[in-house]
Design an enzyme around this catalytic site. Structure first.
Site, PDB file in Angstrom:
ATOM      1  N   LYS A  22     -13.736 -29.869  -1.562  1.00 40.37           N
ATOM      2  CA  LYS A  22     -13.199 -28.842  -2.465  1.00 40.37           C
ATOM      3  C   LYS A  22     -11.815 -28.371  -1.991  1.00 40.37           C
ATOM      4  CE  LYS A  22     -14.623 -24.385  -1.798  1.00 40.37           C
ATOM      5  NZ  LYS A  22     -13.606 -23.340  -1.679  1.00 40.37           N
ATOM      6  N   ASN A  23     -11.720 -28.067  -0.689  1.00 39.87           N
ATOM      7  CA  ASN A  23     -10.487 -27.437  -0.219  1.00 39.87           C
ATOM      8  C   ASN A  23      -9.331 -28.413  -0.045  1.00 39.87           C
ATOM      9  OD1 ASN A  23     -11.757 -25.030  -0.409  1.00 39.87           O
ATOM     10  ND2 ASN A  23     -12.117 -24.773   1.799  1.00 39.87           N
ATOM     11  N   ARG A  96      -9.471 -17.414  -5.483  1.00 42.95           N
ATOM     12  CA  ARG A  96      -8.289 -17.051  -4.722  1.00 42.95           C
ATOM     13  C   ARG A  96      -7.363 -18.260  -4.460  1.00 42.95           C
ATOM     14  NH1 ARG A  96      -6.073 -16.526  -0.140  1.00 42.95           N
ATOM     15  NH2 ARG A  96      -5.101 -14.551   0.422  1.00 42.95           N
ATOM     16  N   CYS A 120     -10.953  -9.974  -0.577  1.00 40.03           N
ATOM     17  CA  CYS A 120     -12.228 -10.478  -1.083  1.00 40.03           C
ATOM     18  C   CYS A 120     -13.293 -10.143  -0.080  1.00 40.03           C
ATOM     19  CB  CYS A 120     -12.163 -11.961  -1.414  1.00 40.03           C
ATOM     20  SG  CYS A 120     -12.276 -13.021  -0.005  1.00 40.03           S
ATOM     21  N   ARG A 125      -7.450 -10.935   3.579  1.00 36.27           N
ATOM     22  CA  ARG A 125      -6.771 -12.114   3.052  1.00 36.27           C
ATOM     23  C   ARG A 125      -5.375 -11.833   2.485  1.00 36.27           C
ATOM     24  NH1 ARG A 125     -10.911 -16.159   0.405  1.00 36.27           N
ATOM     25  NH2 ARG A 125      -9.504 -17.628   1.418  1.00 36.27           N
ATOM     26  N   ASP A 309     -15.758 -21.553   7.849  1.00 36.89           N
ATOM     27  CA  ASP A 309     -16.602 -21.871   6.695  1.00 36.89           C
ATOM     28  C   ASP A 309     -17.973 -22.428   7.101  1.00 36.89           C
ATOM     29  OD1 ASP A 309     -14.630 -20.960   5.069  1.00 36.89           O
ATOM     30  OD2 ASP A 309     -13.855 -22.925   4.495  1.00 36.89           O
ATOM     31  N   ILE A 331     -11.256 -15.884  12.601  1.00 37.66           N
ATOM     32  CA  ILE A 331     -10.408 -16.098  11.416  1.00 37.66           C
ATOM     33  C   ILE A 331     -10.557 -14.925  10.447  1.00 37.66           C
ATOM     34  CG2 ILE A 331      -9.825 -17.703   9.546  1.00 37.66           C
ATOM     35  CD1 ILE A 331      -9.503 -19.002  12.286  1.00 37.66           C
ATOM     36  N   ARG A 401     -19.658 -22.350  -7.035  1.00 34.15           N
ATOM     37  CA  ARG A 401     -18.201 -22.494  -6.896  1.00 34.15           C
ATOM     38  C   ARG A 401     -17.839 -23.657  -5.971  1.00 34.15           C
ATOM     39  NH1 ARG A 401     -15.091 -17.507  -5.039  1.00 34.15           N
ATOM     40  NH2 ARG A 401     -13.673 -19.257  -4.858  1.00 34.15           N
TER      41      ARG A 401
HETATM   42  C1  EPZ Z   1      -8.599 -21.478   3.392  1.00 33.08           C
HETATM   43  O1  EPZ Z   1      -8.306 -20.162   2.908  1.00 33.08           O
HETATM   44  C2  EPZ Z   1      -9.896 -21.908   2.753  1.00 33.08           C
HETATM   45  N1  EPZ Z   1      -9.756 -21.926   1.312  1.00 33.08           N
HETATM   46  C3  EPZ Z   1     -11.037 -20.991   3.165  1.00 33.08           C
HETATM   47  O2  EPZ Z   1     -12.253 -21.509   2.636  1.00 33.08           O
HETATM   48  C4  EPZ Z   1     -11.128 -20.980   4.691  1.00 33.08           C
HETATM   49  O3  EPZ Z   1     -12.113 -20.065   5.105  1.00 33.08           O
HETATM   50  C5  EPZ Z   1      -9.777 -20.598   5.297  1.00 33.08           C
HETATM   51  O4  EPZ Z   1      -8.731 -21.491   4.799  1.00 33.08           O
HETATM   52  C6  EPZ Z   1      -9.742 -20.695   6.815  1.00 33.08           C
HETATM   53  O5  EPZ Z   1     -10.043 -21.984   7.233  1.00 33.08           O
HETATM   54  C7  EPZ Z   1      -9.228 -22.984   0.707  1.00 33.08           C
HETATM   55  O6  EPZ Z   1      -8.779 -23.929   1.319  1.00 33.08           O
HETATM   56  C8  EPZ Z   1      -9.234 -22.979  -0.764  1.00 33.08           C
HETATM   57  P1  EPZ Z   1      -5.920 -18.842   5.747  1.00 33.08           P
HETATM   58  P2  EPZ Z   1      -6.855 -19.515   3.193  1.00 33.08           P
HETATM   59  O7  EPZ Z   1      -4.645 -18.461   5.098  1.00 33.08           O
HETATM   60  O8  EPZ Z   1      -5.843 -20.569   3.271  1.00 33.08           O
HETATM   61  C9  EPZ Z   1      -4.585 -14.766   7.845  1.00 33.08           C
HETATM   62  C10 EPZ Z   1     -14.265 -21.462   1.410  1.00 33.08           C
HETATM   63  O9  EPZ Z   1     -15.353 -20.880   1.535  1.00 33.08           O
HETATM   64  N2  EPZ Z   1      -3.435 -14.785   6.914  1.00 33.08           N
HETATM   65  O10 EPZ Z   1      -5.904 -20.065   6.588  1.00 33.08           O
HETATM   66  O11 EPZ Z   1      -6.684 -18.435   2.215  1.00 33.08           O
HETATM   67  C11 EPZ Z   1      -5.919 -14.520   7.140  1.00 33.08           C
HETATM   68  O12 EPZ Z   1      -6.158 -13.159   6.940  1.00 33.08           O
HETATM   69  C12 EPZ Z   1     -12.971 -20.735   1.658  1.00 33.08           C
HETATM   70  O13 EPZ Z   1     -14.176 -22.641   1.017  1.00 33.08           O
HETATM   71  C13 EPZ Z   1      -2.433 -13.862   7.047  1.00 33.08           C
HETATM   72  O14 EPZ Z   1      -2.466 -12.980   7.915  1.00 33.08           O
HETATM   73  O15 EPZ Z   1      -7.066 -18.917   4.642  1.00 33.08           O
HETATM   74  C14 EPZ Z   1      -6.881 -15.167   8.095  1.00 33.08           C
HETATM   75  O16 EPZ Z   1      -7.162 -14.286   9.151  1.00 33.08           O
HETATM   76  C15 EPZ Z   1     -13.194 -19.296   2.011  1.00 33.08           C
HETATM   77  N3  EPZ Z   1      -1.379 -13.910   6.169  1.00 33.08           N
HETATM   78  C16 EPZ Z   1      -6.103 -16.351   8.647  1.00 33.08           C
HETATM   79  O17 EPZ Z   1      -4.719 -16.058   8.398  1.00 33.08           O
HETATM   80  C17 EPZ Z   1      -1.277 -14.868   5.209  1.00 33.08           C
HETATM   81  O18 EPZ Z   1      -0.287 -14.874   4.477  1.00 33.08           O
HETATM   82  C18 EPZ Z   1      -6.433 -17.694   8.043  1.00 33.08           C
HETATM   83  O19 EPZ Z   1      -6.420 -17.626   6.614  1.00 33.08           O
HETATM   84  C19 EPZ Z   1      -2.305 -15.817   5.082  1.00 33.08           C
HETATM   85  C20 EPZ Z   1      -3.382 -15.760   5.957  1.00 33.08           C
END
Ligand code: EPZ
Length: 422
Positions: A22-23, A96, A120, A125, A309, A331, A401
């Site tokens: 998916k991702n 998202r 969320c 996020r 995840d 994370i 989803r």
């Molecule tokens: C991706 O979300 C995945 N989603 C998530 O999977 C997954 O949990 C996550 O990566 C972490 O591996 C998809 O790929 C669609 P991040 P993403 O930006 O990219 C912080 C699932 O269940 N951060 O890597 O949105 C954030 O708060 C979903 O399939 C900032 O501070 O996650 C977190 O602590 C849920 N500022 C960390 O970085 C930003 O601008 C990692 O988040 C962006 C992120």
């Protein structure tokens, strides 16, 4: 609304084929905005998030057609639909990940208006890193009335150093950089297999990205990208979830289409707990459970560390592993809503800030529980598979989803699991 009802304590046995990720699929579909001409992407799972992404792309003028065999055809053409650049709230609020159209829109249509995704249930996020990265490439970005409004005359390659690892932030900057003028370097880029898959897809379409899978990506801007045929990687989270289904039921299952190199952290931790895992070549591996599992400590981290995840699924398994386990969520520190639901099944879990302390108990008991998010739902299904008695799981639309027909597939492996309309 449907619910899942499980009669626990059945041993799972048999073979299962892992679907496409998916991702990886979501950002790759968004990246089709950058391409001139049709692409055929194989291995697309039949899940709601893919339907939402398809709708977002259609709304932006794309042709999107899914065929029976899990292939999706997406077509955008240069110069067509340049006046369409909005991803509206009605669609973004459903998923998202729709934020990943931001980079491609800005690159190709020089304007993007994407509903601000907000927080969320798994945590805050923020998207500050996405915005800083795109601004460094020359975009003007402001947030007004709940929308990110971005525009640019010409994106220009530059050096970007992320202040934290972000998966979709890296995808957005990468997709903005591939057609930018000059060279972009992305320091501290996310290395997740899904980000690598996006980069390989873009390279096949004519992009020039090097350093794939490393901390630093280098992108040499090109003039144009073309449509391609591509097969996305297997879903490592679906694979991990099904491996734990085998383990928790003390079953014996074989996974096909599982990429071992993406599963190292999961396999190592399962072995430490006491699960027998035997790779048998050709992306196949056997998971054999046994009677005695031991507590472990586990910390979620960016790839190649343990994926966040998989945290809820491991928590379900550790509930019945002897001793005290500590899970530390690095994370999304608030991603523990499932702990309260597992406690309703008898689990001994105490959440303390970003950590959960789990004391293993001999068995979980079936009861009614509620799903708060996709992976929390997977954790509850796994707990239901091993619990004594009946587990009823509500709000399973979260599971739809991201998991293709999970109940049906577990049932084929021998679980007594049904989906019922409430
Ligand atoms: C991706 O979300 C995945 N989603 C998530 O999977 C997954 O949990 C996550 O990566 C972490 O591996 C998809 O790929 C669609 P991040 P993403 O930006 O990219 C912080 C699932 O269940 N951060 O890597 O949105 C954030 O708060 C979903 O399939 C900032 O501070 O996650 C977190 O602590 C849920 N500022 C960390 O970085 C930003 O601008 C990692 O988040 C962006 C992120």
């Amino acid at each position: 609304m449907d619910k899942i009802v499980i009669e626990g304590e059945n041993r799972l046995e048999g073979r299962v084929r892992i679907n496409g990720a998916k991702n990886a699929a979501l950002p790759i579909m968004a990246a089709c905005i950058l391409l001139d001409g049709p692409s055929r992407i194989k291995g697309i799972p039949d899940i709601i998030d893919i339907q939402t992404q398809s709708e977002i792309l259609r709304n932006l003028g794309g042709g999107v057609k899914k065929t029976e065999d899990g292939t999706i055809e997406i077509i955008f053409r240069d110069g067509e639909n340049d006046d369409k650049f909005t991803a509206p709230y009605e669609l973004v609020r459903k998923m998202r990940a729709s934020i990943c159209v931001l980079g491609p829109l800005l690159s190709k249509r020089r304007r993007a208006k994407v509903s601000y995704p907000g927080g969320c249930v798994i945590g805050q996020r923020p998207i500050d890193l996405h915005i800083k990265g795109l601004a460094a490439l020359g975009a003007q970005i402001e947030t007004t009335e709940g929308y990110i409004n971005a525009s640019v005359d010409k994106l220009k390659g530059t050096h970007i150093s992320f202040a934290g690892k972000t998966v979709l932030g890296t995808c957005n900057v990468l997709t903005a950089a591939v057609l930018a003028e000059g060279i972009t370097t992305i320091e501290y880029a996310a290395c997740e297999p899904e980000v690598q898959d996006l980069a390989h897809f873009l390279n096949k379409a004519g992009a020039k990205i090097t350093g794939i899978g490393e901390n630093k990506l280098t992108v040499e801007g090109v003039q144009k990208l073309h449509g391609v045929d591509y097969e996305i990687i297997p879903d490592r989270i679906e694979a991990g979830t099904i491996m734990i289904a085998g383990a928790i039921t003390r079953g014996d299952i074989v996974l096909e289409n599982a990429r071992l190199e993406h599963l190292s952290a999961i396999i190592d931790k399962l072995r430490e707990i006491g699960v027998e895992i035997t790779p048998s070549g050709n992306n196949t591996l056997r998971v054999k459970g046994n009677g005695a599992y031991h507590a472990v400590d586990l910390m979620t981290l960016p790839y190649p560390g343990m994926p966040t995840d998989m945290q809820a699924q491991f928590m379900a398994l550790l509930c019945i592993a002897e001793g005290k386990s500590i899970i530390t969520e690095k994370i999304f520190p608030d991603r523990f809503i499932h702990a309260a639901e597992l406690r309703r099944m008898g689990a001994d879990i105490r959440v303390d800030g970003p950590s959960a302390i789990i004391r293993g108990i001999p068995f979980l008991s079936g009861t009614e529980v509620m799903v708060s998010d996709l992976r929390a739902g997977a954790g509850l299904v796994l707990a239901g598979l091993v619990a004594k008695g009946t587990t009823q799981i509500h709000r399973i639309y979260h599971l739809d989803r991201g998991y293709e027909r999970l109940a049906e597939r577990l049932s084929v492996l021998g679980a007594t699991i049904k989906r019922i309309s409430e």
